[in-house]
Design a protein around this motif. Sequence first.
Motif, PDB file in Angstrom:
ATOM      1  N   UNK A 111       0.806  -1.228   0.000  1.00  6.40           N
ATOM      2  CA  UNK A 111       0.000   0.000   0.000  1.00  6.40           C
ATOM      3  C   UNK A 111       0.838   1.276   0.000  1.00  6.40           C
ATOM      4  N   UNK A 112       1.950   1.259   0.735  1.00  8.73           N
ATOM      5  CA  UNK A 112       2.803   2.453   0.769  1.00  8.73           C
ATOM      6  C   UNK A 112       3.491   2.678  -0.576  1.00  8.73           C
ATOM      7  N   UNK A 113       3.928   1.617  -1.220  1.00 10.64           N
ATOM      8  CA  UNK A 113       4.546   1.760  -2.545  1.00 10.64           C
ATOM      9  C   UNK A 113       3.538   2.272  -3.572  1.00 10.64           C
ATOM     10  N   UNK A 114       2.314   1.767  -3.504  1.00  8.87           N
ATOM     11  CA  UNK A 114       1.282   2.215  -4.441  1.00  8.87           C
ATOM     12  C   UNK A 114       0.915   3.672  -4.191  1.00  8.87           C
ATOM     13  N   UNK A 115       0.773   4.043  -2.931  1.00  3.86           N
ATOM     14  CA  UNK A 115       0.472   5.440  -2.605  1.00  3.86           C
ATOM     15  C   UNK A 115       1.599   6.360  -3.059  1.00  3.86           C
ATOM     16  N   UNK A 116       2.838   5.948  -2.870  1.00  3.80           N
ATOM     17  CA  UNK A 116       3.973   6.759  -3.318  1.00  3.80           C
ATOM     18  C   UNK A 116       3.977   6.901  -4.838  1.00  3.80           C
ATOM     19  N   UNK A 117       3.651   5.831  -5.559  1.00  3.39           N
ATOM     20  CA  UNK A 117       3.592   5.908  -7.025  1.00  3.39           C
ATOM     21  C   UNK A 117       2.488   6.862  -7.461  1.00  3.39           C
ATOM     22  N   UNK A 118       1.341   6.818  -6.798  1.00  8.47           N
ATOM     23  CA  UNK A 118       0.239   7.712  -7.150  1.00  8.47           C
ATOM     24  C   UNK A 118       0.607   9.171  -6.854  1.00  8.47           C
ATOM     25  N   UNK A 119       1.223   9.416  -5.709  1.00  8.67           N
ATOM     26  CA  UNK A 119       1.656  10.779  -5.374  1.00  8.67           C
ATOM     27  C   UNK A 119       2.711  11.286  -6.354  1.00  8.67           C
ATOM     28  N   UNK A 120       3.610  10.410  -6.786  1.00 10.69           N
ATOM     29  CA  UNK A 120       4.607  10.793  -7.777  1.00 10.69           C
ATOM     30  C   UNK A 120       3.932  11.156  -9.101  1.00 10.69           C
ATOM     31  N   UNK A 121       2.926  10.383  -9.505  1.00  9.35           N
ATOM     32  CA  UNK A 121       2.188  10.696 -10.745  1.00  9.35           C
ATOM     33  C   UNK A 121       1.462  12.022 -10.622  1.00  9.35           C
ATOM     34  N   UNK A 122       0.891  12.294  -9.465  1.00  9.60           N
ATOM     35  CA  UNK A 122       0.220  13.578  -9.244  1.00  9.60           C
ATOM     36  C   UNK A 122       1.223  14.730  -9.326  1.00  9.60           C
ATOM     37  N   UNK A 123       2.386  14.567  -8.731  1.00 11.82           N
ATOM     38  CA  UNK A 123       3.395  15.621  -8.744  1.00 11.82           C
ATOM     39  C   UNK A 123       3.944  15.841 -10.144  1.00 11.82           C
ATOM     40  N   UNK A 124       4.104  14.754 -10.903  1.00 14.99           N
ATOM     41  CA  UNK A 124       4.643  14.863 -12.258  1.00 14.99           C
ATOM     42  C   UNK A 124       3.685  15.609 -13.176  1.00 14.99           C
ATOM     43  N   UNK A 125       2.382  15.336 -13.028  1.00 10.08           N
ATOM     44  CA  UNK A 125       1.376  15.983 -13.882  1.00 10.08           C
ATOM     45  C   UNK A 125       0.966  17.352 -13.367  1.00 10.08           C
ATOM     46  N   UNK A 126       1.169  17.617 -12.105  1.00 10.61           N
ATOM     47  CA  UNK A 126       0.787  18.892 -11.528  1.00 10.61           C
ATOM     48  C   UNK A 126      -0.681  18.962 -11.152  1.00 10.61           C
ATOM     49  N   UNK A 127      -1.375  17.839 -11.186  1.00  8.69           N
ATOM     50  CA  UNK A 127      -2.781  17.783 -10.765  1.00  8.69           C
ATOM     51  C   UNK A 127      -3.057  16.382 -10.228  1.00  8.69           C
ATOM     52  N   UNK A 128      -4.207  16.230  -9.611  1.00  4.17           N
ATOM     53  CA  UNK A 128      -4.559  14.945  -9.014  1.00  4.17           C
ATOM     54  C   UNK A 128      -4.815  13.927 -10.122  1.00  4.17           C
ATOM     55  N   UNK A 129      -4.080  12.846 -10.079  1.00  5.21           N
ATOM     56  CA  UNK A 129      -4.213  11.793 -11.089  1.00  5.21           C
ATOM     57  C   UNK A 129      -5.360  10.862 -10.715  1.00  5.21           C
ATOM     58  N   UNK A 130      -5.926  10.226 -11.725  1.00  5.14           N
ATOM     59  CA  UNK A 130      -6.975   9.236 -11.515  1.00  5.14           C
ATOM     60  C   UNK A 130      -6.358   8.049 -10.768  1.00  5.14           C
ATOM     61  N   UNK A 131      -6.978   7.636  -9.673  1.00  8.30           N
ATOM     62  CA  UNK A 131      -6.406   6.591  -8.837  1.00  8.30           C
ATOM     63  C   UNK A 131      -6.921   5.197  -9.094  1.00  8.30           C
ATOM     64  N   UNK A 132      -7.794   5.016 -10.106  1.00  2.95           N
ATOM     65  CA  UNK A 132      -8.367   3.684 -10.352  1.00  2.95           C
ATOM     66  C   UNK A 132      -7.288   2.649 -10.658  1.00  2.95           C
ATOM     67  N   UNK A 133      -6.401   2.966 -11.548  1.00  2.00           N
ATOM     68  CA  UNK A 133      -5.352   2.025 -11.913  1.00  2.00           C
ATOM     69  C   UNK A 133      -4.445   1.708 -10.737  1.00  2.00           C
ATOM     70  N   UNK A 134      -4.181   2.697  -9.899  1.00  2.11           N
ATOM     71  CA  UNK A 134      -3.329   2.474  -8.734  1.00  2.11           C
ATOM     72  C   UNK A 134      -4.026   1.592  -7.705  1.00  2.11           C
ATOM     73  N   UNK A 135      -5.338   1.740  -7.591  1.00  2.00           N
ATOM     74  CA  UNK A 135      -6.092   0.884  -6.672  1.00  2.00           C
ATOM     75  C   UNK A 135      -6.004  -0.577  -7.117  1.00  2.00           C
TER      76      UNK A 135
END
Length: 165
Positions: A113-137
């Motif tokens: 869960x921590x690795x997945x959350x970190x990947x999602x946060x990294x994707x959000x930071x890279x795009x500059x907006x909140x990324x869709x979390x379905x794939x990460x879930x």
Amino acid sequence: MVVLALGGWLAWVLPGAQFAAVVGFGPVDGVVTIHRCYEGSDEEGYATGTECTGRYAPRRSDGPARDIVLEAAAEKYRPGSRVEVRTAKGRAYELSGTAVFQSAALVGLLLVPFLTLAAWLFACARRGKVANGDGYFFAALAGLVLAIGAAAVAGILVAIGLAVF
């Protein structure tokens, strides 16, 4: 980075010491002279493998001999058997398939869960907006299944290795 550090810290604080003792990091702490072995169970009554009680004698003179529980023993030992162990959190551990499965599964279930959350946060930071979390879930769910599967394979391989050698 904070999420990864928190996940790593939790994985070390909760099951990390037991995992290190099971897989044999560091020298042997002492020897347990077995009194009796039995099928252990957790708080809900589920079987946890063979547990043995015995008298622990540390290798170094850093403490007195005391009674201890050998969790997830590799086999049902006869009374009087001497088993080299490593200790963690007041219990003794040895290399066994059950112990490897239990500790590796717990570490995996904590880290995914921590690795997945970190990947999602990294994707959000890279795009500059909140990324869709379905794939990460769904990736987290798949990661949890893979963590349990990898722990099972590791436990089976250790059990086979102990039976052969």
